[in-house]
Design an enzyme around this catalytic site. Structure first.
Site, PDB file in Angstrom:
ATOM      1  CG  HIS A  12      -0.287   0.069   2.538  1.00  0.00           C
ATOM      2  ND1 HIS A  12      -0.827  -0.452   3.686  1.00  0.00           N
ATOM      3  CD2 HIS A  12       0.886   0.629   2.926  1.00  0.00           C
ATOM      4  CE1 HIS A  12      -0.024  -0.214   4.711  1.00  0.00           C
ATOM      5  NE2 HIS A  12       1.033   0.445   4.279  1.00  0.00           N
ATOM      6  CG  HIS A  59       0.086   4.086   7.966  1.00  0.00           C
ATOM      7  ND1 HIS A  59      -0.925   3.598   7.156  1.00  0.00           N
ATOM      8  CD2 HIS A  59       1.154   3.292   7.721  1.00  0.00           C
ATOM      9  CE1 HIS A  59      -0.473   2.567   6.467  1.00  0.00           C
ATOM     10  NE2 HIS A  59       0.782   2.354   6.795  1.00  0.00           N
ATOM     11  CG  HIS A 193       7.913  -1.548   4.087  1.00  0.00           C
ATOM     12  ND1 HIS A 193       7.033  -2.577   4.326  1.00  0.00           N
ATOM     13  CD2 HIS A 193       7.226  -0.417   4.400  1.00  0.00           C
ATOM     14  CE1 HIS A 193       5.877  -2.076   4.756  1.00  0.00           C
ATOM     15  NE2 HIS A 193       5.975  -0.766   4.821  1.00  0.00           N
ATOM     16  CD  GLU A 240       2.578  -1.641   6.595  1.00  0.00           C
ATOM     17  OE1 GLU A 240       2.446  -0.484   6.982  1.00  0.00           O
ATOM     18  OE2 GLU A 240       2.805  -1.923   5.394  1.00  0.00           O
TER      19      GLU A 240
HETATM   20  C1  DHB Z   1       6.202   3.529   2.859  1.00  0.00           C
HETATM   21  C2  DHB Z   1       5.582   2.304   3.020  1.00  0.00           C
HETATM   22  C3  DHB Z   1       4.502   2.176   3.901  1.00  0.00           C
HETATM   23  O1  DHB Z   1       3.881   0.993   4.148  1.00  0.00           O
HETATM   24  C4  DHB Z   1       4.032   3.259   4.588  1.00  0.00           C
HETATM   25  O2  DHB Z   1       2.951   3.103   5.358  1.00  0.00           O
HETATM   26  C5  DHB Z   1       4.658   4.507   4.442  1.00  0.00           C
HETATM   27  C6  DHB Z   1       5.748   4.626   3.574  1.00  0.00           C
HETATM   28  C7  DHB Z   1       7.335   3.689   1.915  1.00  0.00           C
HETATM   29  O3  DHB Z   1       7.867   2.710   1.387  1.00  0.00           O
HETATM   30  O4  DHB Z   1       7.710   4.829   1.637  1.00  0.00           O
HETATM   31 FE    FE Z   2       2.324   1.140   5.720  1.00  0.00          FE
END
Ligand code: DHB
Ligand code: FE
Length: 286
Positions: A12, A59, A193, A240
């Site tokens: 997302h 978030h 991530h 996540e």
């Molecule tokens: C990013 C990824 C995310 O899941 C998020 O909530 C905010 C930023 C990113 O990769 O920049």
């Molecule tokens: Fe996220």
């Protein structure tokens, strides 16, 4: 009868929404990402779900750190796109399905999963970016959406197994709703991530691909993953992925993997995407 016919998993990343909203989808960096959803957009336009249950995380947008529900089910008639600092995304308001949502709340809570009922909530990129990836840029979203927000922001998030078991309870709830409704369930977020700290930018494709395999063929294996394993292998925000397990728990034990896509990176994130069909839908397609 209402029936869950399929599950969709997708990352997302907020920058994906920004690329769409600012007309950058044809730039090579973004073209690579959006090309992976062309098949999916055709698929969902053919399936034509009446309702999508979208498992996502807020978030710290709708819920500040003052109140952090573990599982929060959106029972309202409408959910407006949230302002995350750059103004709300120019996407349609999300229309809920209050009757089915209330039925799910009642069924799941009496089934001993203590959801929080939410009657007023703005929805952030966690929900709107997956809708954009699957439905493009329509005037109105083509189906009703029931948001289910999962806490993956403040320790402790729910375990993968708890998420999977909640998915199974949602399945029982949908199966017992008398109206004929075709339901698709989305699990969003992930894949590997980490967006801050010394390991910012971490991506682990081996872990991600094994997780995609587990989603399709061996969910019992991946529901055993501990929080510390997600953190170590997939970065702080890799947690996540427990939200994908709510979706998986709502499907049949054996599913048909209709589509898979994986690309690295989009912003700081590995983008993973799956379409898993329950046996009924897979049989109807043959
Ligand atoms: C990013 C990824 C995310 O899941 C998020 O909530 C905010 C930023 C990113 O990769 O920049
Ligand atoms: Fe996220």
């Amino acid at each position: 009868m209402a029936r869950i016919v399929a599950g969709v998993a997708t990352s997302h990343v907020p920058a994906i929404g920004a690329a769409l909203d600012n007309g950058k989808t044809q730039e090579p960096y973004w073209q690579r990402v959006f090309a992976g959803y062309e098949e999916s957009k055709k698929w969902i336009a053919e399936v034509k779900p009446d309702v999508c249950i979208v498992v996502f995380n807020d978030h710290a947008t709708a819920f500040s750190v003052d109140i952090v529900p573990t599982f929060a089910l959106g029972c309202a008639a409408e959910f407006a796109p949230a302002d995350e600092g750059w103004g709300p995304r120019p996407v349609p308001t999300v229309h809920g399905h209050p009757e089915l949502a209330a039925h799910i709340a009642q069924s799941v809570i009496l089934d001993e999963f203590d959801l929080t009922i939410v009657n007023n909530m703005e929805v952030d990129h966690g929900l709107t970016v997956p809708l954009s990836l699957m439905f493009g840029q329509p005037e109105e979203w083509p189906c009703k959406i029931i948001p289910l927000a999962v806490n993956v922001v403040l320790f402790p998030p729910p375990t993968g197994k708890r998420c999977f078991d909640l998915g199974a309870a949602i399945r029982r709830a949908v199966d017992s709703y008398p109206e004929d409704l075709k339901v698709v369930i989305f699990g969003t977020g992930g894949m590997s991530h980490q967006i801050s700290g010394p390991r910012a930018g971490l991506i682990n494709s081996d872990f991600d691909k094994a997780f995609l395999d587990g989603m399709s063929h061996d969910p019992q294996k991946i529901i055993k993953l501990k929080h510390v394993e997600y953190m170590r292998e997939a970065g702080a925000e890799g947690i996540e992925m427990v939200m994908w397990l709510v979706m998986r728990g709502a499907l049949d034990e054996h599913v048909h993997e209709r589509y898979r896509f994986y690309t690295v990176p989009a912003s700081n994130t590995a983008v993973g995407h799956l379409i898993l069909e329950n046996e009924g839908l897979a049989a109807a397609a043959e």
